[in-house]
Design a protein around this motif. Structure first.
Motif, PDB file in Angstrom:
ATOM      1  N   LEU A 268      39.707  28.106 -17.043  1.00  0.00           N
ATOM      2  CA  LEU A 268      39.312  29.182 -17.207  1.00  0.00           C
ATOM      3  C   LEU A 268      39.732  30.833 -16.728  1.00  0.00           C
ATOM      4  N   ALA A 269      40.774  30.628 -16.629  1.00  0.00           N
ATOM      5  CA  ALA A 269      41.970  31.787 -16.447  1.00  0.00           C
ATOM      6  C   ALA A 269      40.936  32.229 -17.305  1.00  0.00           C
ATOM      7  N   PRO A 270      41.130  32.492 -18.407  1.00  0.00           N
ATOM      8  CA  PRO A 270      41.756  33.533 -19.850  1.00  0.00           C
ATOM      9  C   PRO A 270      39.775  34.219 -19.840  1.00  0.00           C
ATOM     10  N   VAL A 271      39.554  34.451 -18.755  1.00  0.00           N
ATOM     11  CA  VAL A 271      37.671  34.774 -18.713  1.00  0.00           C
ATOM     12  C   VAL A 271      38.532  35.316 -17.972  1.00  0.00           C
ATOM     13  N   SER A 272      39.109  35.698 -17.239  1.00  0.00           N
ATOM     14  CA  SER A 272      39.394  36.841 -16.099  1.00  0.00           C
ATOM     15  C   SER A 272      40.461  37.899 -16.526  1.00  0.00           C
ATOM     16  N   TRP A 273      40.996  37.207 -17.663  1.00  0.00           N
ATOM     17  CA  TRP A 273      41.441  38.546 -18.980  1.00  0.00           C
ATOM     18  C   TRP A 273      40.943  39.395 -19.723  1.00  0.00           C
ATOM     19  N   VAL A 274      39.900  39.460 -19.682  1.00  0.00           N
ATOM     20  CA  VAL A 274      38.937  39.406 -20.730  1.00  0.00           C
ATOM     21  C   VAL A 274      38.227  40.046 -19.983  1.00  0.00           C
ATOM     22  N   PHE A 275      37.107  39.753 -18.572  1.00  0.00           N
ATOM     23  CA  PHE A 275      36.433  40.479 -18.175  1.00  0.00           C
ATOM     24  C   PHE A 275      36.667  41.635 -17.001  1.00  0.00           C
ATOM     25  N   GLN A 276      38.219  41.865 -16.815  1.00  0.00           N
ATOM     26  CA  GLN A 276      38.677  42.033 -15.800  1.00  0.00           C
ATOM     27  C   GLN A 276      39.014  43.450 -16.110  1.00  0.00           C
ATOM     28  N   THR A 277      38.296  44.288 -16.375  1.00  0.00           N
ATOM     29  CA  THR A 277      38.470  45.463 -16.634  1.00  0.00           C
ATOM     30  C   THR A 277      39.006  46.483 -15.641  1.00  0.00           C
ATOM     31  N   LEU A 278      38.522  46.435 -14.648  1.00  0.00           N
ATOM     32  CA  LEU A 278      38.858  48.346 -14.109  1.00  0.00           C
ATOM     33  C   LEU A 278      40.286  48.883 -14.164  1.00  0.00           C
ATOM     34  N   ALA A 279      40.880  48.361 -14.955  1.00  0.00           N
ATOM     35  CA  ALA A 279      41.847  49.019 -14.955  1.00  0.00           C
ATOM     36  C   ALA A 279      41.885  49.918 -15.576  1.00  0.00           C
ATOM     37  N   VAL A 280      40.868  49.905 -17.081  1.00  0.00           N
ATOM     38  CA  VAL A 280      40.001  49.928 -17.874  1.00  0.00           C
ATOM     39  C   VAL A 280      39.657  51.691 -17.759  1.00  0.00           C
ATOM     40  N   PHE A 281      38.476  51.264 -16.450  1.00  0.00           N
ATOM     41  CA  PHE A 281      37.241  52.011 -15.586  1.00  0.00           C
ATOM     42  C   PHE A 281      38.469  52.987 -15.159  1.00  0.00           C
TER      43      PHE A 281
END
Length: 407
Positions: A67-80
């Motif tokens: 399920l690691a690819p889930v973190s690629w989609v939802f770990q969006t702190l850099a965009v913030f």
């Protein structure tokens, strides 16, 4: 139902008309996507299980690393942080142009961040005391408080970078990136102390923040630099994961030897560069989509309560989990151990329930995110200065339309 649709359409039109013509709606859209990514990511990779009469925190990534690819989609702190750096740099430059002091500018921005925090701290202090006095296990209370407090590190870092905007706005992202790389080489290559990694908490998030400041100066007017960020960041991330020994998950996994997020590693920062490049590339398509009044209204309203949503999304999940304990059996996807595809399916079905609980929290606590009234607002018209940002001095918002915040 038709009446509800008509009222929503009328509200959306008012919001659209009340938005300054020069406002960059894509910036608000990127912030909204970043907030939604964090919320959905936490709801999907955080689980509470019951054992020995207490609640314990775990993650489906422990037993299902695929399920690691889930973190690629939802770990969006850099965009913030990218958006935060862009808005803060523009806001500070505009504040200076209007004769607003640094203290007034920083006080307004930081107040907008921390006023909602006071409500969370107060409520959970009472809840924790009540649980302990009621005989709850200390492990349960500690687990719940950890889920509430742990995301607040983000606010401390974000607030520190915001306050330091005059110092870091023109800093090249290469310098904090070099610090992150040096710290990781020292820790993982030469056996340096692990506490040194916490230097990356500031340096790692300073990279996207300074990219945002560079964006405010026009550094990404062409697509070439953004494409370089996307391609270079993606290639570096793949190399670090495949051959550098970094974990594939871009969020922390309980029990793992290395976390890409706590503190940020070079792999997380490289991944953030790729995310920032993608965000900069989709600005124009997002801007076109935001011209639709109903779509823009949703983004504008979410931005008005972004901090409330962020601060209370874990509480909403825990409230649903606690209410589920009233049922005599463990509910799939809510209390059961996340170890199969069936858990993932069940968890997805719980997301609308979490969203409903978050709506209740939003209705109760969004008032703390509203700005305090001021007799004279000298920062009106400064992009990013506050909830009325984006209008020229003296311009009034049409009656009945909510203010749109870029703070």
């Amino acid at each position: 139902m038709s009446e509800v649709r008509d009222r929503w359409a009328a509200l959306a039109e008012r919001i659209d008309r009340g938005t300054p013509a020069g406002r960059d709606r894509a910036v608000d859209a990127l912030r909204a996507l970043a907030i939604l990514g964090v919320v959905l990511g936490h709801w999907l990779v955080t689980a509470l299980t019951t054992s020995d009469g207490a609640l314990h925190g775990t993650s489906p990534l422990v037993r299902m690393p695929w399920l690691a690819p889930v973190s690629w989609v939802f770990q969006t702190l850099a965009v913030f942080f990218l958006v935060g750096g862009h808005v803060a740099a523009r806001g500070y430059a505009s504040a200076r142009a209007h004769g607003v002091s640094y203290g007034a500018w920083a006080g307004r921005r930081l107040g907008r961040l921390f006023r909602p925090v006071a409500a969370v701290v107060a409520v959970w202090a009472v809840v924790a005391a009540g649980l302990l006095l009621g005989g709850a296990e200390w492990d349960t209370v500690r687990t719940l408080l950890t889920l509430v407090w742990s995301p607040l590190w983000f606010l401390l870092v974000f607030a520190a970078l915001t306050a330091a905007t005059p110092l870091v706005a023109r800093l090249s992202p290469v310098w904090p990136l070099a610090v992150v790389a040096g710290v990781d080489v020292w820790r993982f290559g030469f056996g340096g102390p692990q506490w040194a990694g916490w230097v990356n908490v500031a340096a790692g998030w300073l990279v996207p923040y300074t990219l945002g400041a560079a964006w405010a100066r026009g550094a990404f007017a062409r697509r070439g630099p953004a494409l370089l960020l996307l391609g270079g960041g993606a290639a570096a991330t793949a190399a670090l994961v495949l051959w550098g020994g970094y974990p594939a998950s871009m969020v922390g996994v309980p029990g793992a030897a290395i976390s890409n997020l706590n503190p940020p590693t070079l792999a997380a920062v490289a991944f953030g560069l790729a995310q920032c490049g993608l965000a900069l590339l989709v600005r124009e398509p997002l801007a076109r989509v935001m011209r639709r009044p109903r779509t823009w209204a949703k983004v504008a309203l979410l931005n008005l309560s972004a901090m409330t949503v962020f601060l209370w999304h874990q509480t909403s999940m825990m409230a649903v989990t606690a209410l589920g304990l009233l049922v005599s059996t463990d509910l799939p996807g809510l209390h059961t151990v996340p170890g199969s595809g069936g858990w993932v399916v069940a968890r997805l079905l719980w997301l609308p329930v979490f969203a409903g609980a978050l709506a209740v929290c939003w209705a109760a606590f969004r008032v703390h995110e509203r700005p305090r009234p001021r007799a004279v607002d000298r920062t009106a018209g400064a992009p990013g200065a506050g909830p009325e940002a984006g209008r020229t001095p003296g311009e009034r918002r049409p009656a009945g339309s909510p203010a749109v915040s870029r703070a």
